[in-house]
Design an enzyme around this catalytic site. Sequence first.
Site, PDB file in Angstrom:
ATOM      1  N   THR A 192     -50.296 -14.526  -4.410  1.00 52.52           N
ATOM      2  CA  THR A 192     -49.413 -15.446  -3.520  1.00 52.52           C
ATOM      3  C   THR A 192     -50.546 -16.111  -2.703  1.00 52.52           C
ATOM      4  O   THR A 192     -50.966 -15.531  -1.552  1.00 52.52           O
ATOM      5  CB  THR A 192     -48.333 -14.737  -2.870  1.00 52.52           C
ATOM      6  OG1 THR A 192     -47.395 -14.123  -4.221  1.00 52.52           O
ATOM      7  CG2 THR A 192     -47.789 -16.265  -2.146  1.00 52.52           C
ATOM      8  N   LYS A 195     -43.343 -20.718  -4.577  1.00 47.36           N
ATOM      9  CA  LYS A 195     -43.731 -19.174  -4.718  1.00 47.36           C
ATOM     10  C   LYS A 195     -42.872 -18.976  -2.572  1.00 47.36           C
ATOM     11  O   LYS A 195     -42.774 -17.829  -2.418  1.00 47.36           O
ATOM     12  CB  LYS A 195     -45.120 -18.234  -4.444  1.00 47.36           C
ATOM     13  CG  LYS A 195     -45.224 -16.524  -4.150  1.00 47.36           C
ATOM     14  CD  LYS A 195     -43.641 -15.746  -4.757  1.00 47.36           C
ATOM     15  CE  LYS A 195     -44.400 -14.281  -4.486  1.00 47.36           C
ATOM     16  NZ  LYS A 195     -45.171 -13.980  -4.656  1.00 47.36           N
ATOM     17  N   LYS A 211     -48.580 -12.442   5.731  1.00 44.87           N
ATOM     18  CA  LYS A 211     -49.301 -13.682   5.037  1.00 44.87           C
ATOM     19  C   LYS A 211     -48.823 -14.694   4.495  1.00 44.87           C
ATOM     20  O   LYS A 211     -49.002 -15.923   4.988  1.00 44.87           O
ATOM     21  CB  LYS A 211     -50.435 -13.066   3.932  1.00 44.87           C
ATOM     22  CG  LYS A 211     -51.758 -13.759   3.860  1.00 44.87           C
ATOM     23  CD  LYS A 211     -50.861 -13.806   2.376  1.00 44.87           C
ATOM     24  CE  LYS A 211     -51.708 -13.275   1.283  1.00 44.87           C
ATOM     25  NZ  LYS A 211     -50.543 -13.261  -0.375  1.00 44.87           N
TER      26      LYS A 211
END
Length: 291
Positions: free
Chosen positions: A101, A176, A244
Amino acid sequence: MLTTENTIIGFIGTGVMGKSMAGNLLKAGFPVLVYSRTKEKALNLLEKGAEWVDSPKEMATKANVIITIVGYPFDVEEVYLGENGLVPNGKENTYIIDMTTSTPSLAVRIYEEAKKKGIHAVDAPVSGGDVGAKEARLSIMVGGDVEVFQALQPIFQVLGTNIIYQGKAGSGQHTKMCNQIAIASNMIGVCEAIVYAEKAGLNPETVLQSISSGAAGSWSLSNLAPRMIKGDFEPGFYIKHMIKDMNIALEEAESMGMEAPGLALSRKLYGELASQGEENSGTQALYKHWK
């Protein structure tokens, strides 16, 4: 068509999810080369028949399909675009698949630089956690050229069951972000529901039986709430990686002029947990905020 006879797969990143994904490719009969910054993390795969390589540069010379699932966008940039990276050292007609990701803009850069060398690049982040990786039930969200997506189906089908082409380069990463935004707010609700059940004197396991298959049902409720109840906070997905991802999603939302208050609250709560030393716990450890 990519088959076990004409394909050598390189796999970079043998962490919580990567080790199971690479293992499933081995089970399917593909030759697999592995590289990780910490070789010890790959020992189990080496025992199963994978071959170790010493760098992404070496892998680029040996494999014709290379998959990466590493930690952060700066890791992705180094692995793909650094001096010893996959693109500068890659061969024409190699397929490179980033399942980390990462940022949509970086996915576009990798695609454009790869195309100059005749390398086929897709961004294909995944969802499903450690369970989905082990059981080859991952959701795979793919951005890039549709013909490359189609060519990679034999690989994707070994790793997941919900494999969707989303559009041009970067589209997999944007998808995502949608996934992580939905999870972020949902996890708050899951934790609050379990804590509420406990404070009300209910058996949280029987509460789950009632609510997980109804309108409140979600992957997190079915898979992570039982871990909360048992006090199991081992990572299927690290808090530090969730932070993150949320940071990327918040930056992307801001760039599009979109407010994301649920995402912002989740980012704040996870940040507080990380500051208390929980960054390497699983995302279900958000439950500890109430405890």
